[in-house]
Design a protein around this motif. Structure first.
Motif, short mmCIF file in Angstrom:
data_model
loop_
_atom_site.label_atom_id
_atom_site.label_comp_id
_atom_site.label_asym_id
_atom_site.label_seq_id
_atom_site.Cartn_x
_atom_site.Cartn_y
_atom_site.Cartn_z
N TYR A 105 1.00 -1.13 0.02
CA TYR A 105 0.13 -0.16 0.12
C TYR A 105 0.98 1.16 -0.07
O TYR A 105 1.90 1.45 0.63
CB TYR A 105 -0.88 0.01 1.28
CG TYR A 105 -1.64 -1.20 1.47
CD1 TYR A 105 -3.19 -1.22 0.96
CD2 TYR A 105 -1.40 -2.37 2.10
CE1 TYR A 105 -4.06 -2.13 1.16
CE2 TYR A 105 -2.22 -3.41 2.30
CZ TYR A 105 -3.25 -3.44 1.54
OH TYR A 105 -4.18 -4.56 1.90
N CYS A 106 0.43 2.19 -0.94
CA CYS A 106 1.33 3.35 -0.82
C CYS A 106 0.52 4.57 -0.82
O CYS A 106 -0.50 4.76 -1.57
CB CYS A 106 1.88 3.53 -2.04
SG CYS A 106 3.30 4.85 -2.41
N GLY A 107 0.77 5.56 0.15
CA GLY A 107 -0.02 6.84 0.20
C GLY A 107 0.95 7.83 -0.52
O GLY A 107 2.06 7.97 -0.47
N THR A 108 0.22 8.59 -1.68
CA THR A 108 0.61 9.61 -2.42
C THR A 108 -0.05 10.89 -2.21
O THR A 108 -1.05 10.99 -1.31
CB THR A 108 0.71 9.35 -3.74
OG1 THR A 108 -0.91 9.52 -4.15
CG2 THR A 108 0.78 7.81 -4.12
N ASP A 109 0.66 11.96 -2.61
CA ASP A 109 -0.07 13.22 -2.53
C ASP A 109 -1.21 13.42 -3.11
O ASP A 109 -1.94 14.44 -3.11
CB ASP A 109 0.85 14.40 -2.94
CG ASP A 109 2.07 14.64 -1.89
OD1 ASP A 109 1.74 14.21 -0.92
OD2 ASP A 109 2.66 15.31 -2.28
N LEU A 110 -1.67 12.36 -4.01
CA LEU A 110 -3.04 12.39 -4.62
C LEU A 110 -3.99 11.20 -4.18
O LEU A 110 -5.08 11.27 -4.56
CB LEU A 110 -2.99 12.27 -6.45
CG LEU A 110 -2.23 13.21 -6.82
CD1 LEU A 110 -1.78 12.92 -8.32
CD2 LEU A 110 -3.36 14.67 -6.84
N GLY A 111 -3.51 10.38 -3.33
CA GLY A 111 -4.47 9.51 -2.80
C GLY A 111 -3.83 8.06 -2.36
O GLY A 111 -2.65 7.99 -2.82
N PRO A 112 -4.44 7.15 -2.17
CA PRO A 112 -3.95 5.58 -1.97
C PRO A 112 -3.93 5.01 -3.08
O PRO A 112 -4.80 4.78 -4.12
CB PRO A 112 -5.00 5.27 -1.05
CG PRO A 112 -6.27 5.81 -1.22
CD PRO A 112 -6.22 7.06 -1.92
N TYR A 113 -2.77 4.13 -3.04
CA TYR A 113 -2.60 3.00 -4.23
C TYR A 113 -2.16 1.94 -3.43
O TYR A 113 -1.79 1.88 -2.59
CB TYR A 113 -1.38 3.66 -5.08
CG TYR A 113 -2.03 4.75 -6.16
CD1 TYR A 113 -2.19 4.23 -7.49
CD2 TYR A 113 -2.25 6.03 -5.57
CE1 TYR A 113 -2.84 5.25 -8.35
CE2 TYR A 113 -2.74 6.90 -6.53
CZ TYR A 113 -2.71 6.36 -7.88
OH TYR A 113 -3.45 7.39 -8.98
N VAL A 114 -2.47 0.72 -4.42
CA VAL A 114 -2.20 -0.56 -3.89
C VAL A 114 -1.55 -1.47 -5.26
O VAL A 114 -1.85 -1.24 -6.16
CB VAL A 114 -3.56 -1.39 -3.32
CG1 VAL A 114 -4.46 -1.47 -4.56
CG2 VAL A 114 -2.84 -2.69 -2.70
N SER A 115 -0.58 -2.27 -4.73
CA SER A 115 0.09 -3.31 -5.61
C SER A 115 0.11 -4.61 -5.20
O SER A 115 0.00 -5.02 -3.88
CB SER A 115 1.62 -2.96 -5.81
OG SER A 115 2.41 -3.84 -6.52
N THR A 116 -0.40 -5.25 -6.05
CA THR A 116 -0.74 -6.90 -5.55
C THR A 116 0.54 -7.87 -6.17
O THR A 116 0.20 -9.15 -6.10
CB THR A 116 -2.12 -7.31 -6.17
OG1 THR A 116 -2.03 -7.19 -7.45
CG2 THR A 116 -3.25 -6.67 -5.50
N ASP A 117 1.59 -7.11 -6.97
CA ASP A 117 2.49 -7.98 -7.47
C ASP A 117 3.98 -7.65 -6.81
O ASP A 117 4.98 -7.25 -7.75
CB ASP A 117 2.49 -7.94 -8.98
CG ASP A 117 2.27 -6.63 -9.48
OD1 ASP A 117 2.70 -5.60 -8.64
OD2 ASP A 117 2.24 -6.49 -10.79
N GLY A 118 3.83 -7.08 -5.71
CA GLY A 118 5.00 -6.44 -5.01
C GLY A 118 5.77 -5.37 -5.77
O GLY A 118 7.02 -4.99 -5.70
#
Length: 791
Positions: A730-743
């Motif tokens: 999970y990554c918090g950015t200046d535009l909102g939350p993102y997720v990766s399911t492949d590392g």
């Protein structure tokens, strides 16, 4: 089974021995300061705008749109707001610009509010102005010009022709911060913008700009140099070709608040910006003046007031005096805030305010934040003066009375006075927006309607249902009780908050990392400020706190503690605490005693240490994490971009900065719970006006790094591993939350329902599988079930 387990343990031990041997060279010596390579500054504007487009596409196309974010509060407090505007002739329609929470509107005097800018590229507000001739025309300048360390850059001016329903970009995207907008009273296509410019770096996108075609094109009509911006601007409402601009040095450094310098001041035009002349006759020498705020009396436009932040030194303090942060006062007192009046529209000025202790301390040592003054439109002797407090004068600023009221927060940034009823005033401050109908004697707040709360972080406990904690800008530490998939209130009592969560104050300052004992949810660790760590226990309905931070030895200088000095509990023993100044300290007895287990892990460049009273602690640690798989494998990162690892609990440290971007602030470090040698480092570039994504992964204890965030849009802040599924990040950015399911190979926008707001921290509750996001500007949000990304 026993034999297999011994084999595994032997292999793990052998791996650590081999890695220790690889790292052994130079580990016994303190890490030497190295010459820093050139760092990256000023992200190209086209790249910033491309990232915004990329984000909007990702948000629209996310495969996780069925995962709904819900706001959980708090709404017992508000967040910093920077401007307020009301259409001419209206009492019920109000617009409030929050610092990093967007632009808000009410049509019923604050009973209900709506954010108008949830999908704009930025939530950061500078100023707003409404056309007097057509109240449907609004210009919204983005980028907070108060330039706090946590301020966010804007993306220019946006225009609405339907009272905020829709917006179009109106240019000046490269200005970053905007101090004031003035619309021609008869022609809304003629607009002047005071642009303060980039907060951290030099650049030409600052000064006064003018458009005559409604924002299609702009002309820079007043420019001094690449570090002096325009912070305020007033227009003669009867002769709109006459304007006075306040120019100010608006560059800050990581180790210093803005310092007054010569060359700025006030400038006047009488021909719509074609020519300008200095307008500072009678004002103090600009060598010692900082920000200057302006206002004009609308019915008597020859009367102009100026709020001057005057740093001319006066007396030296006694040896026993300290500042608000406990630092020795080695610097002189200053004149402080002053009010000047001009009766000839800026041709000459005369000081009218008293010289006393209240004025000296009015803006503290950070007058660069303040600078707002307002004059009653119908009475040139009624003046409102804004700094740490809100004050009112009825005698032309000769004397002031403090407007104190329960619920009226401090640190004031704007005020509107009804021209038809001077008792009706609206104030914006670090705690939100407040309205008074009796000239400032009593106030009500709009916390519930404008939830623009600025969280720095979030942490959870293991109660059932669990609670969340976070430190909040200018509000201290808050905790929300009763969080969980159902949002059920805790303790059978439903308090004010989002979705059944009850919020209350908790120990800790506004700038602190929070650690909670996983074995005892009533034990909390948090700092008051700059790393002054406390251990607190909740018992019998109240908190008791003990200051436990490690003190310098006799003769040593004060430790350098960052605003968010890192504190973690060992995942192997909750009685073991790691705490970071420029050194790493360890306590094995909950903070009763401490051992310094590292040398100075920063560059500690003496050229990058500020001078009091402008100094900010710098060259300090900002992130710590210990491997959940191996006790004593500890990582540390600093605000000047260095990262280290120890494999043996601190006996030896190795720098692992090579391969990471130069001199970027390390925001967080995550040691993997799945692979012993895997670690993630998140860095931020906003302190260099650098908005590129920086999340790096190493699979060999930091020997080599790969940026796994290159496909993410814009600035990144925090990275967390999923507690249940390897490879889910999970990554918090200046535009909102993102997720990766492949590392980290690919990324998708996470969820639906959250505005384009900066996510500064994310946690995933390991028992309840709830995702919690702390935003810098819109409070705290949760997704009730993370399982969709874990499949």
């Amino acid at each position: 089974m026993k034999r297999s387990r011994r084999t595994i343990l032997f292999a793990a031990a052998l791996a650590v021995v081999m890695l220790t041997a690889v790292f052994a060279a130079a580990q016994s010596r303190p890490p030497a300061a190295k010459a820093e390579p050139k760092k990256i500054e000023n992200t190209d504007l086209a790249l910033r705008m491309k990232a915004v487009d990329q984000h909007q596409t990702a948000k629209a196309q996310t495969p996780f749109k069925d995962m709904k974010w819900r706001f959980i509060g708090p709404d017992i407090i508000g967040g910093r707001c920077v401007d307020v505007a009301v259409p001419r002739g209206s009492r019920n329609i109000i617009y409030v610009a929050s610092a990093v929470g967007g632009l808000w509107k009410t049509e019923n005097t604050g009973i209900t509010w709506e954010c108008l800018t949830n999908e704009l590229p930025t939530m950061s507000s500078g100023d707003i102005d409404i056309s007097e001739s057509n109240p449907d025309v609004i210009y919204y300048g983005t980028g907070e010009s108060n330039i706090f360390r946590a301020s966010m850059a804007g993306t220019g001016v946006f225009k609405s022709t339907d009272a905020g329903k829709t917006w179009t970009s109106a240019g000046l995207a490269g200005t970053s911060t905007i101090g004031r907008i003035c619309i021609h009273p008869a022609n809304p296509d003629i607009v002047y913008v005071a642009a303060a410019g980039h907060e951290w770096t030099y650049g030409p996108d600052r000064g006064v700009f003018k458009t005559t075609d409604g924002g299609k094109t702009w002309q820079k009509v007043l420019y001094l140099d690449e570090k002096i911006g325009a912070i305020d601007l007033v227009m003669d409402p009867k002769n709109p070709d006459t304007l006075i601009a306040s120019m100010s040095h608006r560059i800050r450094l990581r180790w210093s608040d803005p310092v007054p310098e010569p060359g700025d001041g006030l400038f006047k035009t009488t021909d719509g910006g074609k020519t300008w002349k200095p307008a500072d006759a009678g004002l103090p020498d600009t060598k010692f003046t900082g920000r200057i705020g302006l206002d004009v009396c609308r019915t008597k436009p020859n009367v102009v007031y100026a709020y001057v932040d005057n740093h001319t030194p006066t007396r030296m303090p006694s040896p026993t005096e300290g500042d608000a942060y406990g630092r020795a006062r080695t610097y002189p007192d200053i004149v402080g805030a002053e009010v000047y009046r001009s009766d000839d529209q800026g041709e000459s000025w005369k000081k009218v305010s008293p010289t006393d202790r209240m004025m000296e301390r009015f803006g503290g040592t950070y007058g660069w934040v303040f600078g707002q003054i307002r004059v009653d439109p119908n009475d040139d002797n009624i003046v409102y003066f804004m700094g740490l407090g809100l004050y009112k004068s009825i005698d032309g600023a000769k004397s002031f009375k403090a407007l104190n009221y329960e619920g009226l927060h401090g640190d004031h940034h704007g005020l509107w006075i009804d021209p038809n009823d001077p008792n009706y005033i609206i104030n914006v401050n670090d705690g939100g927006a407040n309205v008074s109908y009796d000239g400032g004697r009593t106030w009500r707040d709009f916390h519930k309607g404008i939830p623009s709360i600025q969280f720095y972080n979030v942490m959870y406990d293991m109660n059932k249902p669990f609670a969340v904690y976070g430190s909040v800008q200018d509000q201290g530490t808050m905790r929300g009780l009763g969080v969980g998939p159902s949002g059920a209130p805790a303790g059978g009592r439903r308090g004010r908050g989002g979705q059944g969560v009850r919020w209350e104050n908790a120990p800790g300052g506004e700038g602190t990392i929070i650690a909670l004992d996983p074995t005892n949810p009533n034990i909390e660790y948090a700092s008051s400020f700059y790393g002054r760590l406390m251990r607190s226990e909740y018992k019998d309905g109240r908190w008791t706190s003990k200051e436990i931070y490690p003190k310098p030895a006799a003769g040593e200088p004060e430790h350098r503690g960052q605003w968010l000095a890192p504190t973690i509990l060992s995942p192997h023993d909750s009685n073991t605490i790691y705490h970071g100044f420029q050194y790493v300290f360890r306590s094995k007895d909950r903070g009763e005693t401490w051992q310094k287990i590292s040398p100075d892990l920063t560059y500690n460049d003496p050229r990058k240490q500020g001078k009091l009273p402008y100094a900010i602690f710098y060259a300090a640690l900002t992130a710590l994490d210990e491997s959940p798989l191996k006790a004593g494998v500890l990582y540390a990162g600093s605000d000047d971009g260095r990262v280290f690892v120890t494999l043996d609990g601190g006996s030896k440290w190795t720098e692992i900065t090579a391969g990471l971007p130069t001199n970027k602030h390390v925001w967080n470090i995550t040691a993997s719970k799945y692979e012993a040698g895997t670690v993630y480092v998140s860095l931020i570039g906003r302190h260099d006006d650098d908005f590129q994504p920086y999340v790096f992964q190493s699979t060999d204890y930091g020997k080599t790094w790969v940026n796994i965030a290159t496909s993410l849009p814009g600035s990144t802040n925090v990275l967390r591993e999923d507690p249940k599924k390897a490879g889910v990040l999970y990554c918090g950015t200046d535009l909102g939350p993102y997720v990766s399911t492949d590392g980290g190979k690919t990324w998708a926008y996470l969820g639906a329902g959250m505005p384009n707001v900066a996510v500064w921290d994310i946690q995933i509750h390991p028992r309840d599988n709830v995702i919690v996001a702390a935003t810098n500007g819109r409070g705290m949000w949760v997704i009730d079930d993370a399982s969709a990304v874990q499949k």
